[in-house]
Scaffold this active site. Sequence first.
Site, mmCIF file in Angstrom:
data_model
loop_
_atom_site.group_PDB
_atom_site.id
_atom_site.type_symbol
_atom_site.label_atom_id
_atom_site.label_comp_id
_atom_site.label_asym_id
_atom_site.label_seq_id
_atom_site.Cartn_x
_atom_site.Cartn_y
_atom_site.Cartn_z
ATOM 1 C CE LYS A 162 38.020 34.273 37.417
ATOM 2 N NZ LYS A 162 38.619 34.723 36.185
ATOM 3 C CE1 TYR A 205 37.772 37.232 32.636
ATOM 4 C CE2 TYR A 205 38.983 39.275 32.885
ATOM 5 C CZ TYR A 205 37.980 38.420 33.286
ATOM 6 O OH TYR A 205 37.177 38.762 34.342
ATOM 7 N NE ARG A 237 49.086 53.148 49.648
ATOM 8 C CZ ARG A 237 50.022 54.100 49.508
ATOM 9 N NH1 ARG A 237 50.925 53.980 48.555
ATOM 10 N NH2 ARG A 237 50.048 55.157 50.303
ATOM 11 C CG ASP A 297 45.355 35.208 31.793
ATOM 12 O OD1 ASP A 297 45.344 34.331 32.673
ATOM 13 O OD2 ASP A 297 44.453 36.056 31.661
HETATM 14 C C1 LIG Z 1 39.046 35.968 35.785
HETATM 15 C C2 LIG Z 1 40.136 36.121 34.809
HETATM 16 C C3 LIG Z 1 40.943 37.265 34.810
HETATM 17 C C4 LIG Z 1 40.707 38.439 35.737
HETATM 18 O O1 LIG Z 1 40.814 38.135 37.087
HETATM 19 P P1 LIG Z 1 39.952 38.853 38.243
HETATM 20 O O2 LIG Z 1 40.436 38.180 39.467
HETATM 21 O O3 LIG Z 1 38.501 38.636 37.937
HETATM 22 O O4 LIG Z 1 40.281 40.308 38.201
HETATM 23 C C5 LIG Z 1 41.959 37.332 33.876
HETATM 24 N N1 LIG Z 1 42.183 36.332 32.995
HETATM 25 C C6 LIG Z 1 41.424 35.227 32.967
HETATM 26 C C7 LIG Z 1 41.715 34.158 31.966
HETATM 27 C C8 LIG Z 1 40.375 35.081 33.863
HETATM 28 O O5 LIG Z 1 39.614 33.976 33.809
#
Ligand SMILES: *Cc1c(COP(=O)(O)O)cnc(C)c1O
Length: 374
Positions: free
Chosen positions: A198, A102, A50, A173
């Site tokens: 993703k 998001y 950790r 992001d």
């Molecule tokens: C899915 C997503 C997130 C969050 O990610 P997780 O892995 O589900 O916690 C943040 N920003 C965007 C644009 C996303 O598509």
Amino acid sequence: MSTDLPLAGISSAESLLVAAGRDRRPGAPLNLPPVPASNFILGAERAYSRDDGTPTWEALEEIVGLLDGGHAVAFASGMAGIAAVFDQLHVGSQVVLPDDCYAGVVGLAELGRQKGHWSLRRLAVDDTEGWKRACADADLIWLESPSNPLLAVADVRAICSAARKPTALVAVDNTLATSLNQRPLDLGADVSFQSATKFIGGHSDLLSGVVTVKRDDLRAGLRRSRELNGATPGALESFLAVRGARTMALRLERAQTSAMVLAERLQAHPRVAHVRYPGLTSHPTHSVARALLKGFGTIISFDVRGDAAAADAVCSRVRLIHHATSLGAVESTMERRAGVPGQEHLPPSLLRLSVGIENVDDLWADLASALRGE
Ligand SMILES: *Cc1c(COP(=O)(O)O)cnc(C)c1O
């Protein structure tokens, strides 16, 4: 992990995705195995995972760091990484979020505002001048580009060129673009974030997030936040994310070629009222997308003619495409986004389609028959 030497001279993202994150010493396994260790024999740098990380997390961090041009810190999920960025703020900070963003980020930012941790403002993704002005007094400028799900592209380069407080952070992001289509740190951002759930993972079978920064103090702050909040990646998830990264360039290339074809066909379809895809010349931020993005991505948002029920009916009829949330996987997925908390600004009949790697004509046949009502 590996010595830097074998990677010296490799500059293409496609090759780095395959070559980075490996132990190249004689006898080492070609692919780093998952290391499910909490603790290590004392006497070396690593004592407890950790605090000190594991070889498997570091493989993922090496790959994404090289791709983004910075130091990457891996987290348990995308939201865990985002929370660690917000964790860098002092109480009383000013946060600015895009109007299309998001839903999880909206939820997190709103919760912190309600608790008095920070103030919160929203700006339209394409309001470049507004964002530049906001840079003068904001502590966190949170950009999402292309935005999810309206796919508006922010002029990240112009926004990052505006004067900002020395302590201010501009974060992007980059989940929808990925490091292959956009490198936010090169455009002047302090923080580049991707949900590895993703495209990096790419197979709908893990949760993971990665934050990349150039500054050493920021990297230390993110690692400290991960350590104290326990937002640590899983061993198996990190192994799978590395596995996914190996084929990411191929998957993205195929899916985004198909997405362009499908966006054009959807745009010409009588049952479709409106298509949003940054690659279409009709897209409001198409020219920014052309200037900043290497590719237009694999996500298409389109409004079905009629009401929410008409859109739901299309989702219930697809057979090859999965009626499921999320994006960036080998499987094409589609869902209606309005109705998700934090997404009330969306047209009720908007469907978000994440194009996978299936044959494009099969995907079109599926969409066309679902739109026809078959
Ligand atoms: C899915 C997503 C997130 C969050 O990610 P997780 O892995 O589900 O916690 C943040 N920003 C965007 C644009 C996303 O598509």
